[in-house]
Motif scaffolding. Structure first.
Motif, PDB file in Angstrom:
ATOM      1  N   GLN A 259     -68.801 -29.366  -0.273  1.00  0.00           N
ATOM      2  CA  GLN A 259     -69.545 -29.344   0.986  1.00  0.00           C
ATOM      3  C   GLN A 259     -68.645 -29.439   2.215  1.00  0.00           C
ATOM      4  OE1 GLN A 259     -72.374 -28.311   0.887  1.00  0.00           O
ATOM      5  NE2 GLN A 259     -73.909 -29.524  -0.182  1.00  0.00           N
ATOM      6  N   THR A 260     -67.494 -30.105   2.086  1.00  0.00           N
ATOM      7  CA  THR A 260     -66.663 -30.327   3.274  1.00  0.00           C
ATOM      8  C   THR A 260     -65.589 -29.264   3.481  1.00  0.00           C
ATOM      9  OG1 THR A 260     -65.220 -31.784   1.981  1.00  0.00           O
ATOM     10  CG2 THR A 260     -66.997 -32.823   3.251  1.00  0.00           C
ATOM     11  N   VAL A 261     -65.189 -28.563   2.415  1.00  0.00           N
ATOM     12  CA  VAL A 261     -64.088 -27.603   2.535  1.00  0.00           C
ATOM     13  C   VAL A 261     -64.471 -26.205   2.042  1.00  0.00           C
ATOM     14  CG1 VAL A 261     -61.712 -27.076   1.855  1.00  0.00           C
ATOM     15  CG2 VAL A 261     -62.383 -29.445   2.313  1.00  0.00           C
ATOM     16  N   PHE A 262     -64.960 -26.106   0.808  1.00  0.00           N
ATOM     17  CA  PHE A 262     -65.151 -24.794   0.199  1.00  0.00           C
ATOM     18  C   PHE A 262     -66.262 -23.977   0.867  1.00  0.00           C
ATOM     19  CE2 PHE A 262     -63.728 -27.040  -3.958  1.00  0.00           C
ATOM     20  CZ  PHE A 262     -62.425 -27.068  -3.504  1.00  0.00           C
ATOM     21  N   ARG A 263     -67.462 -24.555   0.928  1.00  0.00           N
ATOM     22  CA  ARG A 263     -68.578 -23.816   1.523  1.00  0.00           C
ATOM     23  C   ARG A 263     -68.346 -23.531   3.018  1.00  0.00           C
ATOM     24  NH1 ARG A 263     -73.012 -23.195  -1.538  1.00  0.00           N
ATOM     25  NH2 ARG A 263     -74.443 -23.077   0.230  1.00  0.00           N
ATOM     26  N   PRO A 264     -67.937 -24.534   3.814  1.00  0.00           N
ATOM     27  CA  PRO A 264     -67.668 -24.228   5.224  1.00  0.00           C
ATOM     28  C   PRO A 264     -66.583 -23.173   5.399  1.00  0.00           C
ATOM     29  CG  PRO A 264     -67.823 -26.595   4.891  1.00  0.00           C
ATOM     30  CD  PRO A 264     -67.794 -25.975   3.532  1.00  0.00           C
ATOM     31  N   GLY A 265     -65.582 -23.189   4.510  1.00  0.00           N
ATOM     32  CA  GLY A 265     -64.511 -22.209   4.610  1.00  0.00           C
ATOM     33  C   GLY A 265     -65.012 -20.796   4.443  1.00  0.00           C
ATOM     34  N   PHE A 266     -65.836 -20.579   3.432  1.00  0.00           N
ATOM     35  CA  PHE A 266     -66.370 -19.233   3.221  1.00  0.00           C
ATOM     36  C   PHE A 266     -67.359 -18.846   4.316  1.00  0.00           C
ATOM     37  CE2 PHE A 266     -65.482 -19.394  -1.606  1.00  0.00           C
ATOM     38  CZ  PHE A 266     -64.248 -18.803  -1.403  1.00  0.00           C
ATOM     39  N   TYR A 267     -68.141 -19.808   4.773  1.00  0.00           N
ATOM     40  CA  TYR A 267     -69.092 -19.531   5.844  1.00  0.00           C
ATOM     41  C   TYR A 267     -68.346 -19.066   7.098  1.00  0.00           C
ATOM     42  CZ  TYR A 267     -72.939 -20.363   9.161  1.00  0.00           C
ATOM     43  OH  TYR A 267     -73.900 -20.221  10.128  1.00  0.00           O
ATOM     44  N   GLN A 268     -67.259 -19.749   7.435  1.00  0.00           N
ATOM     45  CA  GLN A 268     -66.451 -19.345   8.585  1.00  0.00           C
ATOM     46  C   GLN A 268     -65.831 -17.968   8.361  1.00  0.00           C
ATOM     47  OE1 GLN A 268     -63.532 -22.398   9.579  1.00  0.00           O
ATOM     48  NE2 GLN A 268     -64.920 -23.932   8.733  1.00  0.00           N
ATOM     49  N   MET A 269     -65.320 -17.762   7.166  1.00  0.00           N
ATOM     50  CA  MET A 269     -64.636 -16.510   6.838  1.00  0.00           C
ATOM     51  C   MET A 269     -65.519 -15.293   7.072  1.00  0.00           C
ATOM     52  SD  MET A 269     -63.537 -15.369   3.022  1.00  0.00           S
ATOM     53  CE  MET A 269     -65.267 -15.045   2.618  1.00  0.00           C
ATOM     54  N   PHE A 270     -66.796 -15.416   6.736  1.00  0.00           N
ATOM     55  CA  PHE A 270     -67.700 -14.279   6.874  1.00  0.00           C
ATOM     56  C   PHE A 270     -68.031 -13.960   8.332  1.00  0.00           C
ATOM     57  CE2 PHE A 270     -69.149 -15.181   2.346  1.00  0.00           C
ATOM     58  CZ  PHE A 270     -68.497 -14.066   1.838  1.00  0.00           C
ATOM     59  N   HIS A 271     -67.572 -14.796   9.254  1.00  0.00           N
ATOM     60  CA  HIS A 271     -67.766 -14.498  10.669  1.00  0.00           C
ATOM     61  C   HIS A 271     -66.597 -13.723  11.260  1.00  0.00           C
ATOM     62  CE1 HIS A 271     -70.737 -17.766  10.229  1.00  0.00           C
ATOM     63  NE2 HIS A 271     -71.363 -17.144  11.207  1.00  0.00           N
ATOM     64  N   ILE A 272     -65.541 -13.521  10.498  1.00  0.00           N
ATOM     65  CA  ILE A 272     -64.380 -12.782  10.977  1.00  0.00           C
ATOM     66  C   ILE A 272     -64.621 -11.301  10.725  1.00  0.00           C
ATOM     67  CG2 ILE A 272     -61.899 -12.421  10.705  1.00  0.00           C
ATOM     68  CD1 ILE A 272     -61.716 -15.300   9.645  1.00  0.00           C
ATOM     69  N   ASN A 273     -64.553 -10.498  11.761  1.00  0.00           N
ATOM     70  CA  ASN A 273     -64.864  -9.077  11.606  1.00  0.00           C
ATOM     71  C   ASN A 273     -63.630  -8.186  11.589  1.00  0.00           C
ATOM     72  OD1 ASN A 273     -64.039  -9.065  14.257  1.00  0.00           O
ATOM     73  ND2 ASN A 273     -66.052  -8.612  15.124  1.00  0.00           N
ATOM     74  N   ASP A 274     -62.444  -8.792  11.570  1.00  0.00           N
ATOM     75  CA  ASP A 274     -61.204  -8.035  11.608  1.00  0.00           C
ATOM     76  C   ASP A 274     -60.358  -8.363  10.384  1.00  0.00           C
ATOM     77  OD1 ASP A 274     -58.976  -6.516  12.987  1.00  0.00           O
ATOM     78  OD2 ASP A 274     -58.074  -8.502  12.830  1.00  0.00           O
ATOM     79  N   TYR A 275     -59.922  -7.332   9.646  1.00  0.00           N
ATOM     80  CA  TYR A 275     -59.197  -7.536   8.397  1.00  0.00           C
ATOM     81  C   TYR A 275     -57.937  -8.369   8.589  1.00  0.00           C
ATOM     82  CZ  TYR A 275     -56.648  -6.675   4.085  1.00  0.00           C
ATOM     83  OH  TYR A 275     -55.947  -6.852   2.916  1.00  0.00           O
ATOM     84  N   LEU A 276     -57.212  -8.151   9.671  1.00  0.00           N
ATOM     85  CA  LEU A 276     -55.963  -8.876   9.889  1.00  0.00           C
ATOM     86  C   LEU A 276     -56.179 -10.375   9.870  1.00  0.00           C
ATOM     87  CD1 LEU A 276     -52.936  -8.879  10.585  1.00  0.00           C
ATOM     88  CD2 LEU A 276     -53.580  -8.749  12.994  1.00  0.00           C
ATOM     89  N   ARG A 277     -57.173 -10.845  10.586  1.00  0.00           N
ATOM     90  CA  ARG A 277     -57.441 -12.282  10.644  1.00  0.00           C
ATOM     91  C   ARG A 277     -58.081 -12.780   9.364  1.00  0.00           C
ATOM     92  NH1 ARG A 277     -61.046 -13.608  15.341  1.00  0.00           N
ATOM     93  NH2 ARG A 277     -61.792 -11.479  15.220  1.00  0.00           N
ATOM     94  N   PHE A 278     -58.887 -11.924   8.741  1.00  0.00           N
ATOM     95  CA  PHE A 278     -59.570 -12.298   7.505  1.00  0.00           C
ATOM     96  C   PHE A 278     -58.605 -12.445   6.335  1.00  0.00           C
ATOM     97  CE2 PHE A 278     -60.847 -10.173   3.541  1.00  0.00           C
ATOM     98  CZ  PHE A 278     -61.766 -11.077   3.039  1.00  0.00           C
ATOM     99  N   SER A 279     -57.573 -11.627   6.285  1.00  0.00           N
ATOM    100  CA  SER A 279     -56.810 -11.405   5.062  1.00  0.00           C
ATOM    101  C   SER A 279     -55.883 -12.522   4.638  1.00  0.00           C
ATOM    102  CB  SER A 279     -56.003 -10.114   5.189  1.00  0.00           C
ATOM    103  OG  SER A 279     -55.030 -10.232   6.225  1.00  0.00           O
ATOM    104  N   ASN A 280     -55.303 -13.269   5.604  1.00  0.00           N
ATOM    105  CA  ASN A 280     -54.293 -14.243   5.204  1.00  0.00           C
ATOM    106  C   ASN A 280     -54.178 -15.373   6.210  1.00  0.00           C
ATOM    107  OD1 ASN A 280     -51.437 -13.783   6.828  1.00  0.00           O
ATOM    108  ND2 ASN A 280     -52.676 -11.929   6.784  1.00  0.00           N
ATOM    109  N   HIS A 281     -53.449 -16.413   5.829  1.00  0.00           N
ATOM    110  CA  HIS A 281     -53.419 -17.646   6.617  1.00  0.00           C
ATOM    111  C   HIS A 281     -52.280 -17.715   7.618  1.00  0.00           C
ATOM    112  CE1 HIS A 281     -50.930 -19.349   2.992  1.00  0.00           C
ATOM    113  NE2 HIS A 281     -50.134 -18.740   3.854  1.00  0.00           N
ATOM    114  N   ALA A 282     -51.467 -16.678   7.727  1.00  0.00           N
ATOM    115  CA  ALA A 282     -50.226 -16.813   8.469  1.00  0.00           C
ATOM    116  C   ALA A 282     -50.252 -16.181   9.855  1.00  0.00           C
ATOM    117  CB  ALA A 282     -49.080 -16.201   7.675  1.00  0.00           C
ATOM    118  N   LEU A 283     -49.474 -16.780  10.730  1.00  0.00           N
ATOM    119  CA  LEU A 283     -49.094 -16.218  12.020  1.00  0.00           C
ATOM    120  C   LEU A 283     -47.573 -16.239  12.049  1.00  0.00           C
ATOM    121  CD1 LEU A 283     -51.367 -18.476  14.207  1.00  0.00           C
ATOM    122  CD2 LEU A 283     -51.756 -16.054  13.878  1.00  0.00           C
ATOM    123  N   THR A 284     -46.958 -15.461  12.913  1.00  0.00           N
ATOM    124  CA  THR A 284     -45.512 -15.575  13.050  1.00  0.00           C
ATOM    125  C   THR A 284     -45.170 -15.982  14.467  1.00  0.00           C
ATOM    126  OG1 THR A 284     -45.105 -13.304  13.731  1.00  0.00           O
ATOM    127  CG2 THR A 284     -45.195 -13.714  11.373  1.00  0.00           C
TER     128      THR A 284
END
Length: 602
Positions: A259-284
């Protein structure tokens, strides 16, 4: 590491050449099924029989065989050796490891994370189906036809660890030592190949005395070591000092974080409409991934840090958290280098692939852009450019060609699908998005949702750790239980223990703190200061006050429980945002309604 990394565990020098391993699509499309629906369901009993025997067969193959479980598992990280003769244009050199080049074939922290792992699951699924077809033809004549059909329909199951059923812990099928199946020679109780895998050779380098499972007075090594697994020893999850799995701890952790990590994580993920931001956890930090701009009206405090507009969790971010939770200290799943050797890895990644497929259904026009791979891989140099035509090595499409991201975009062309996608046939895009976003809605509807976005520099700490987020509890530390009402969630840093954690990479993750605020009675609505001010003293009503700058406490913790300072962990920034649900569609958070509240440097 306790010993030098220079050897790179390259003890496997001879391989069995029986022809190139080619990953082929299936002629017919069948769904991958959730393991809880698959296991114990009479409808799929024959497929389950074949799955278990298929995993047994792969695990029993000589480890030199490219089609063995050992070789397939070793593609991801250790033993950092060539798979199926694939060295790439820039063959890996052990001397490059300490310079930061990753020694496995897997892609993490770059745009190929989704598509590379899609190819990986296809590879093991191919091998399972090939074996299943052989086994099916060995059944007695009265059963043979049904088993042949079951083998044709078999696809690799997934474990949906964000489903509310996961509140009960890890499915029994991954924990039982013995399972009963129907074999060509009758019903039998057989060792369960999904519980563990026994290593046919040593895996990793020996650690200092007392930290190896075959030492006297063995003690679980801390999180900064890649555990050593001697020949004949099994993979483990949350091992104790007797090298035994602690399934009570495992189940408790999984249940806590649904309830605190997994479900909220996927719920947030589905609000990202751009593959670049959706695809991975990194910035440079050199601006090679996202535009050097921050969200809303607040400028970045450091122009060298690319904050971008990303404010929700990527698919990789939530994926990372499951690895940390399932492996635990000393467990294989918690370490990038050796995670692939635990059979549960592939059920986990089949679920990640399902998330990718669902996201694609929501945003069909966004796909792999051109981008930088900072860390490199066994076949790719650091800072190489990846795009949808990059080879997904070592997954062969033919003897001379490799699969590419553009080839794996449509999973039905690969011969599989997922149950939710079958339900969505014929529906318009709005209906599709409404359906998918409801799957992992973590809690009740709130008009405003608050998020803490944390930016972390990779490579400051060796080994996996998490950054726990507490609200309105300035005294929180590593001893504060995650069952506390003040605990909002965590961000996982699932990383190796050596030089390949590149220090020019920033990892970001986001924790939804709304539910915790509601639990604690903290206002989430817009403040009406005229009504909340004491007319006599002129002070705000205490219940209306929540200081976004001071009332967010970040606690970095290694997977063995050791607390880190935020500086030591590489925590750079914490940003607090709130978003309103879109008035047209209450399930979606609209970027245009976003409000910036605070930014804190560490």
């Amino acid at each position: 590491m306790g010993l030098s990394q220079s050897s790179h565990y390259s003890h496997v020098s001879h391989v069995r050449d029986i022809g190139r391993v080619i990953v082929t699509p299936y002629q017919e499309v069948y769904p991958r099924l959730e393991i809880l629906e698959f296991y114990g369901n009479p409808t799929y009993a024959l497929q389950f029989d074949l799955l278990i025997q298929g995993y047994q067969a792969l695990q029993e193959r000589p480890y030199e065989d490219m089609r063995s479980f050992y070789q397939i598992a070793g593609i991801h990280g250790l033993p950092y050796t060539t798979y199926d003769g694939v060295t790439g244009e820039y063959p890996y050199k052990s001397s490059e490891f300490d310079l930061g080049r990753w020694g496995g074939y897997c892609h993490h922290g770059d745009i190929l994370f989704p598509t590379w792992h899609r190819g990986y699951i296809q590879l093991i699924e191919n091998q399972l189906i090939n074996v299943a077809k052989v086994i099916a033809n060995k059944y007695p004549a009265r059963q043979k036809k049904k088993y042949v059909e079951a083998a044709k329909q078999l696809r690799h199951p997934y474990w949906d660890w964000a489903n509310e059923k996961a509140l009960e812990g890890v499915p029994e099928v991954f924990l039982k030592s013995i399972v009963e199946i129907n074999t060509p020679s009758g019903r039998k109780n057989v060792p369960n190949p999904l519980k563990r895998y026994y290593l046919p050779v040593d895996l990793s380098d020996r650690l200092p005395e007392g930290l190896n499972p075959d030492d006297k007075n063995y003690k679980v090594p801390n999180a900064t070591y890649v555990p050593f697994t001697p020949k004949g020893y099994p993979t483990v999850r949350h091992p104790n000092n007797h090298y035994k799995d602690q399934y009570g701890v495992l189940n408790s952790n999984v249940s806590t974080y649904v309830q605190t990590v997994f479900r909220p994580g996927f719920y947030q993920m589905f609000h990202i409409n751009d593959y670049l931001r959706f695809s991975n956890h990194a910035l440079t930090s050199q601006g090679k991934e996202l535009p050097a701009q921050s969200f809303g009206q607040h400028p970045s405090p450091d122009p060298n840090l690319t904050l971008g507009r990303a404010h929700f969790s990527s698919v990789e971010t939530t994926h990372d958290s499951l690895h940390a939770v399932v492996g635990g200290t000393g467990g294989h799943m918690a370490h990038v280098d050796i995670a692939g050797f635990d059979p549960i890895f592939f059920f986990h990644h089949a679920n990640v692939d399902r998330m990718i497929a669902l996201w694609q259904e929501m945003y069909p026009d966004s796909w792999v852009p051109q981008n930088v791979d900072v860390n490199g891989t066994y076949t790719d140099l650091m800072y190489s450019i990846d795009y949808d035509n990059t080879d997904l090595t070592p997954f062969r499409k033919s003897k001379t060609e490799f699969w590419k991201s553009k080839d794996v975009r449509d999973i039905k062309k690969l011969g599989y699908t997922y149950p939710e996608l079958e339900k969505l046939k014929g529906q318009d895009l709005k209906e599709i998005r409404n359906y998918i976003i409801e799957l992992y809605k973590p809690d009740n509807f709130y008009e405003d949702r608050f998020f803490v976005k944390v930016t972390i520099e990779s490579g400051k700490i060796r080994g996996t750790f998490v950054v726990r987020v507490f609200i309105d509890l300035p005294t929180a530390n590593s001893e504060t239980p995650v069952t506390s009402p003040h605990f909002a969630g965590f961000i996982a840093m699932w990383q190796g223990t050596s030089g390949h954690n590149h220090k020019n990479t920033l990892v970001y993750g986001t924790v939804d703190i709304t539910a915790a605020m509601v639990r604690l009675g903290i206002r989430t609505q817009t403040h009406e200061f005229a009504q909340e001010t004491n007319t006599t003293t002129g002070e705000l009503d205490p219940t209306a006050i929540f200081n976004n700058y001071t009332d967010i406490k970040l606690v970095p913790v290694m997977i063995d429980g050791t607390e880190l300072t935020t500086k030591a962990a590489g925590v750079k920034l914490a940003e607090i945002f709130s978003f309103k649900h879109d008035k047209v569609n209450k399930n979606f958070l609209d970027e245009n309604t976003g409000k910036f509240h605070a930014i804190k440097e560490f």
